[in-house]
Design a protein around this motif. Structure first.
Motif, PDB file in Angstrom:
ATOM      1  N   CYS A   1       0.828  -1.356   0.178  1.00 47.51           N
ATOM      2  CA  CYS A   1      -0.100  -0.091   0.078  1.00 47.51           C
ATOM      3  C   CYS A   1       0.659   1.092   0.081  1.00 47.51           C
ATOM      4  O   CYS A   1       0.686   2.163  -0.906  1.00 47.51           O
TER       5      CYS A   1
ATOM      6  N   ARG B   1      -6.088  -2.847  -5.205  1.00 45.65           N
ATOM      7  CA  ARG B   1      -6.618  -2.799  -3.959  1.00 45.65           C
ATOM      8  C   ARG B   1      -5.660  -1.551  -3.200  1.00 45.65           C
ATOM      9  O   ARG B   1      -6.299  -0.916  -2.336  1.00 45.65           O
TER      10      ARG B   1
ATOM     11  N   VAL C   1      -7.069   1.923  -1.541  1.00 45.43           N
ATOM     12  CA  VAL C   1      -6.786   2.212  -0.144  1.00 45.43           C
ATOM     13  C   VAL C   1      -5.824   3.503   0.046  1.00 45.43           C
ATOM     14  O   VAL C   1      -6.336   4.605   0.671  1.00 45.43           O
ATOM     15  N   HIS C   2      -5.017   3.801  -0.762  1.00 41.68           N
ATOM     16  CA  HIS C   2      -4.295   5.037  -0.563  1.00 41.68           C
ATOM     17  C   HIS C   2      -5.256   6.292  -0.947  1.00 41.68           C
ATOM     18  O   HIS C   2      -5.340   7.051  -0.329  1.00 41.68           O
TER      19      HIS C   2
ATOM     20  N   LEU D   1      -8.362   6.702  -1.219  1.00 43.49           N
ATOM     21  CA  LEU D   1      -9.714   7.025  -0.271  1.00 43.49           C
ATOM     22  C   LEU D   1      -9.150   7.200   1.181  1.00 43.49           C
ATOM     23  O   LEU D   1      -9.767   7.487   2.112  1.00 43.49           O
TER      24      LEU D   1
ATOM     25  N   LEU E   1      -7.844   5.075   3.468  1.00 42.93           N
ATOM     26  CA  LEU E   1      -8.330   3.802   4.121  1.00 42.93           C
ATOM     27  C   LEU E   1      -7.121   3.106   4.813  1.00 42.93           C
ATOM     28  O   LEU E   1      -6.227   3.257   4.443  1.00 42.93           O
ATOM     29  N   SER E   2      -7.584   2.475   6.075  1.00 45.01           N
ATOM     30  CA  SER E   2      -6.725   1.744   6.653  1.00 45.01           C
ATOM     31  C   SER E   2      -6.442   0.596   5.763  1.00 45.01           C
ATOM     32  O   SER E   2      -7.183   0.048   4.998  1.00 45.01           O
TER      33      SER E   2
ATOM     34  N   VAL F   1      -8.437  -2.861   5.387  1.00 48.45           N
ATOM     35  CA  VAL F   1      -9.440  -3.206   4.469  1.00 48.45           C
ATOM     36  C   VAL F   1      -9.233  -3.887   3.220  1.00 48.45           C
ATOM     37  O   VAL F   1      -9.812  -4.226   2.185  1.00 48.45           O
TER      38      VAL F   1
ATOM     39  N   LEU G   1     -11.478  -5.863  -0.484  1.00 50.61           N
ATOM     40  CA  LEU G   1     -11.834  -5.299  -1.758  1.00 50.61           C
ATOM     41  C   LEU G   1     -11.703  -6.319  -2.823  1.00 50.61           C
ATOM     42  O   LEU G   1     -10.320  -6.704  -3.107  1.00 50.61           O
TER      43      LEU G   1
END
Length: 193
Positions: free
Chosen positions: A119, A146, A150-151, A153, A155-156, A159, A163
């Motif tokens: 990520c 994925r 994650v980056h 948005l 997000l942690s 998650v 996805l």
């Protein structure tokens, strides 16, 4: 300036069908290649075309009618010593390690990449892509899609495994001023502009 990045997941191959930790050398199967060829012309003309270094991503780009440039930062998750094995095989011999890997983004019991490190790597690439003019098309491994979501948005990484990325779908990111907007998983089909 708005940057546009379209992430295309590769067409189907034996490694995807078997949930195999691929070493990046597995080619598309004939059905996957035929599906990708049928979708050629379904994407807007890009300014640049990039790929994960894997064979299936490079072959998908070619089948779609593009000559892509492999980019190391867009490489899939390195599964270390699990490469060449299926998820079921690893789960049968190392159930605790698989459980840790799937639940803890910083875990890398196989000696390869952690989800967190993928990520971060893909996020750094996406940050630089935001400054590029025009439209970037990148044919990349599902785990790269994925990681980008994650980056984008914020997000942690926890998650990541929640996805789903279907084969031969487009995930579109458009960004400006440090912010990304997301359009998820459009299927590539023949005749679709």
């Amino acid at each position: 300036m708005t940057s546009r990045v379209t992430l295309i997941s590769p067409a189907m191959n034996a490694a995807l069908r078997q949930a195999l930790f691929d070493d990046g050398t597995t080619s598309l199967d004939e059905g996957g290649a035929a599906t990708a060829r049928a979708a050629a012309g379904s994407l807007p003309a890009p300014t640049r075309v990039l790929t994960s270094p894997s064979t299936r991503c490079r072959e998908t780009a070619t089948a779609l009618g593009f000559e892509g440039v492999p980019v190391a930062d867009l490489g899939g998750l390195d599964a270390g010593r699990w490469q060449g094995l299926t998820l079921d095989e690893v789960a049968a011999t190392e159930p605790e390690a698989v459980g840790s890997w799937l639940s803890d983004p910083s875990s890398a019991p196989h000696g390869g990449d952690s989800v967190q490190s993928v990520c971060e790597r893909v996020g750094r690439w996406l940050d630089t892509a935001q400054g590029a003019d025009g439209r970037t098309l990148a044919v990349v491994e599902p785990d790269v899609v994925r990681a980008a979501v994650v980056h984008a948005l914020g997000l942690s990484a926890a998650v990541f495994w929640r996805l789903d990325v279907a084969p031969l779908t487009a995930t579109e990111l458009s960004g400006r001023a440090g912010r990304w907007n997301l359009r998820l998983g459009s299927a590539l089909t023949a005749g679709q502009p």
